[in-house]
Design an enzyme around this catalytic site. Structure first.
Site, PDB file in Angstrom:
ATOM      1  N   THR A 134      19.460  81.094 -56.014  1.00  0.00           N
ATOM      2  CA  THR A 134      19.036  81.985 -55.031  1.00  0.00           C
ATOM      3  C   THR A 134      17.351  82.232 -55.114  1.00  0.00           C
ATOM      4  O   THR A 134      16.724  82.174 -56.125  1.00  0.00           O
ATOM      5  CB  THR A 134      19.623  83.453 -55.495  1.00  0.00           C
ATOM      6  OG1 THR A 134      20.890  83.456 -55.292  1.00  0.00           O
ATOM      7  CG2 THR A 134      18.907  84.484 -54.960  1.00  0.00           C
ATOM      8  N   THR A 144      17.307  88.072 -58.689  1.00  0.00           N
ATOM      9  CA  THR A 144      18.620  87.046 -58.857  1.00  0.00           C
ATOM     10  C   THR A 144      19.425  87.029 -60.133  1.00  0.00           C
ATOM     11  O   THR A 144      18.994  87.633 -61.280  1.00  0.00           O
ATOM     12  CB  THR A 144      17.743  85.860 -58.862  1.00  0.00           C
ATOM     13  OG1 THR A 144      18.780  84.622 -59.067  1.00  0.00           O
ATOM     14  CG2 THR A 144      16.802  85.546 -59.954  1.00  0.00           C
TER      15      THR A 144
END
Ligand code: ASP
Length: 307
Positions: free
Chosen positions: A176, A227
């Site tokens: 991500t 994240t």
């Protein structure tokens, strides 16, 4: 010279330090290229808001990271992307979830912020909005990558969902992504984009598009992009928590972000990047590694995966 700071992440839970050199180089080179690009933008006077969007667009086009082109596969073999963006100047923000055919979900999130009266759009509706704005739609196959497919095949048909950093996915690409920035005008912004978790089911939504959980920015304190295991970031409202510790308790960026990463979140859950209005930065994580980088007007330029 006016000061600026840019921090980027390409996901918590990185490849182990033992992977072959040629694989490591790919990640370092990609991070360096993206950081260099963003550094240039801020240096020439681009706003924090535009910079975090444009930097995340670069990640969204890079198949190494779990967003846009490199998004993981869902339970039924598709891709479902989430993104959000926030302007620290005025707390304007935008978010999208369940995106299947847009190359740059974070730009759509920015359009939700700037060109609609809403903050958060979902799936079909978000893509109808994109159509009205004249977005070009990608063929769904555009988002397929071999590595992500192999990663999904390991758990296909099972109930397992997984973050990249689970051991069974050690060999697969991950990440991500997010960017946070302070620009030369003294404004902060944050953006996050993701394909979510491999094999996710029932239109599961993580923290990345949730303002306050995965993304937050307020000029009076900080800009944050997270994240890791989204559910934990949502439960603990992580990005906002850092703002709150700074705002109401007077903690520094470093103390607030490290407290939240190491005392609020359990070990192995994830990490975050944060900048404050002075240009300080903090990039804590509690996983094996986190793809990350930082560049400042004072000449700091570094990219790291592990310690
Ligand atoms: N936070 C993301 C999610 O839960 C995943 C990640 O950061 O890798 O969807």
């Amino acid at each position: 010279m006016k000061k600026y700071t840019l921090a980027i992440h390409g996901g918590a839970g990185a490849i182990p330090p033992t992977v072959p050199e040629d694989q490591k180089i790919l990640y370092f080179e990609a991070l360096e290229k993206i950081l260099k690009y963003g550094n240039k933008l801020l240096k020439k006077g681009e706003t924090a808001l535009n910079t975090v969007e444009l930097v995340v667009n670069k990640f969204e086009d890079c198949p190494l990271f779990n967003c846009g082109k490199g998004s993981v596969f869902t339970f039924d073999g598709g891709h479902s992307m989430d993104a959000s963006i926030m302007d620290g100047k005025n707390r304007q923000c935008g978010a999208v979830t369940g995106i299947t055919r847009i190359q740059h979900p974070v730009s759509l999130a920015k359009d939700v912020m700037s060109n609609s009266k809403y903050v958060f759009l979902n799936g079909k509706g978000a893509e109808e909005f994109a159509k009205e704005l004249g977005y070009k739609f990608k063929n769904k196959k555009y988002f397929d990558t071999v590595k992500r497919y192999e990663q999904w095949r390991l758990v296909q048909g099972s109930d397992k969902t997984s973050l990249d950093h689970n051991a069974e996915f050690a060999a697969a690409p991950k990440g991500t992504v997010g960017a946070v920035a302070l620009d030369i005008y003294g404004d902060l912004a944050a953006a996050t984009s993701t394909g979510g978790m491999t094999n996710k089911k029932w239109d599961r939504i993580g923290d990345s598009p949730v303002i306050g959980a995965g993304t937050f920015a307020d000029n009076s304190t900080c800009a944050v992009s997270c994240t890791g295991e989204g559910e934990e970031f949502i439960k603990n409202v992580i990005a906002f928590d850092i703002h709150a510790l700074m705002m109401y308790k007077g903690l520094s960026l470093k103390d607030a972000s490290e407290y939240v990463t190491h005392k609020v979140l359990k070990k192995g859950i994830g990490g975050l990047i944060a900048v404050d209005k002075e240009g300080n930065f903090s990039l804590p994580y509690n996983t094996l590694g986190m793809y990350r980088g930082v560049a400042t007007s004072k000449g700091i330029f570094e990219v790291k995966i592990w310690e």
